[in-house]
Design a protein around this motif. Structure first.
Motif, short mmCIF file in Angstrom:
data_model
loop_
_atom_site.label_atom_id
_atom_site.label_comp_id
_atom_site.label_asym_id
_atom_site.label_seq_id
_atom_site.Cartn_x
_atom_site.Cartn_y
_atom_site.Cartn_z
N VAL A 48 -14.43 -51.03 -84.80
CA VAL A 48 -15.44 -51.23 -85.83
C VAL A 48 -16.59 -50.23 -85.68
O VAL A 48 -16.99 -49.57 -86.64
CB VAL A 48 -16.00 -52.66 -85.77
N ALA A 49 -17.12 -50.14 -84.46
CA ALA A 49 -18.27 -49.27 -84.22
C ALA A 49 -18.34 -48.92 -82.75
O ALA A 49 -17.85 -49.67 -81.90
CB ALA A 49 -19.56 -49.97 -84.66
N GLY A 50 -18.99 -47.80 -82.47
CA GLY A 50 -19.16 -47.39 -81.09
C GLY A 50 -20.50 -46.73 -80.89
O GLY A 50 -21.10 -46.16 -81.83
N ILE A 51 -21.00 -46.80 -79.67
CA ILE A 51 -22.24 -46.14 -79.30
C ILE A 51 -22.06 -45.55 -77.91
O ILE A 51 -21.61 -46.22 -76.98
CB ILE A 51 -23.45 -47.10 -79.37
N GLY A 54 -25.33 -41.89 -74.57
CA GLY A 54 -26.48 -41.14 -75.05
C GLY A 54 -27.06 -41.66 -76.35
O GLY A 54 -28.07 -41.14 -76.83
N GLY A 55 -26.40 -42.67 -76.93
CA GLY A 55 -26.93 -43.28 -78.14
C GLY A 55 -26.30 -42.82 -79.44
O GLY A 55 -26.69 -43.31 -80.51
N SER A 56 -25.33 -41.95 -79.40
CA SER A 56 -24.64 -41.53 -80.62
C SER A 56 -23.78 -42.67 -81.14
O SER A 56 -23.13 -43.37 -80.35
CB SER A 56 -23.77 -40.31 -80.36
N THR A 57 -23.75 -42.83 -82.45
CA THR A 57 -23.02 -43.95 -83.04
C THR A 57 -21.95 -43.47 -84.00
O THR A 57 -22.02 -42.37 -84.55
CB THR A 57 -23.97 -44.90 -83.78
N ASP A 58 -20.97 -44.34 -84.21
CA ASP A 58 -19.90 -44.05 -85.14
C ASP A 58 -19.38 -45.38 -85.68
O ASP A 58 -19.44 -46.40 -84.99
CB ASP A 58 -18.77 -43.28 -84.47
#
Length: 119
Positions: A48-51, A54-58
């Motif tokens: 669903v989502a990832g972080i 370093g704080g980058s999200t997808d």
């Protein structure tokens, strides 16, 4: 070793919001990439989502603009804010922690929390 405990699931109506939390313990939380997966009944588990550490999200396309993943390293917790929920968001949501180095890849799963979106 990392232990992950999800919370915040429940039953909501379409259009409403929920915030999932995943509390981590047992290791240095900040170095782990964190993800949320979900698995609907009879379907494969999907990302669903990832972080990143370093704080980058997808995000997967179906939740972009509606879900927000974030992390609080001081609290060893990752969150998934889910807005404008739809019936198709109904699933068990799992927290996932991963750490990759030159010599190893380690990962951990939480036990899951049920999210049901229904009128």
């Amino acid at each position: 070793q990392v232990q992950l405990v999800e919370s915040g699931g429940g039953l909501v109506q379409p259009g409403e919001s929920l915030r999932l939390s995943c509390a981590a313990s047992g290791s240095i939380f900040s170095v782990y990439g964190m993800k949320w997966y979900r698995q609907a009944a009879g379907k494969q588990r999907e990302l669903v989502a990832g972080i990143s550490s370093g704080g980058s999200t997808d995000y997967t396309d179906s939740v972009k603009g509606r879900f927000t993943i974030s992390r609080d390293n001081a609290k060893n917790t990752v969150y998934l804010q889910m807005n404008s929920l739809k019936p198709e968001d109904t699933a068990v949501y799992f927290c996932y922690a991963e750490r990759c180095s030159d010599s190893s890849y380690v990962y951990y799963w939480g036990q899951g929390t049920q999210v049901t979106v229904s009128s």
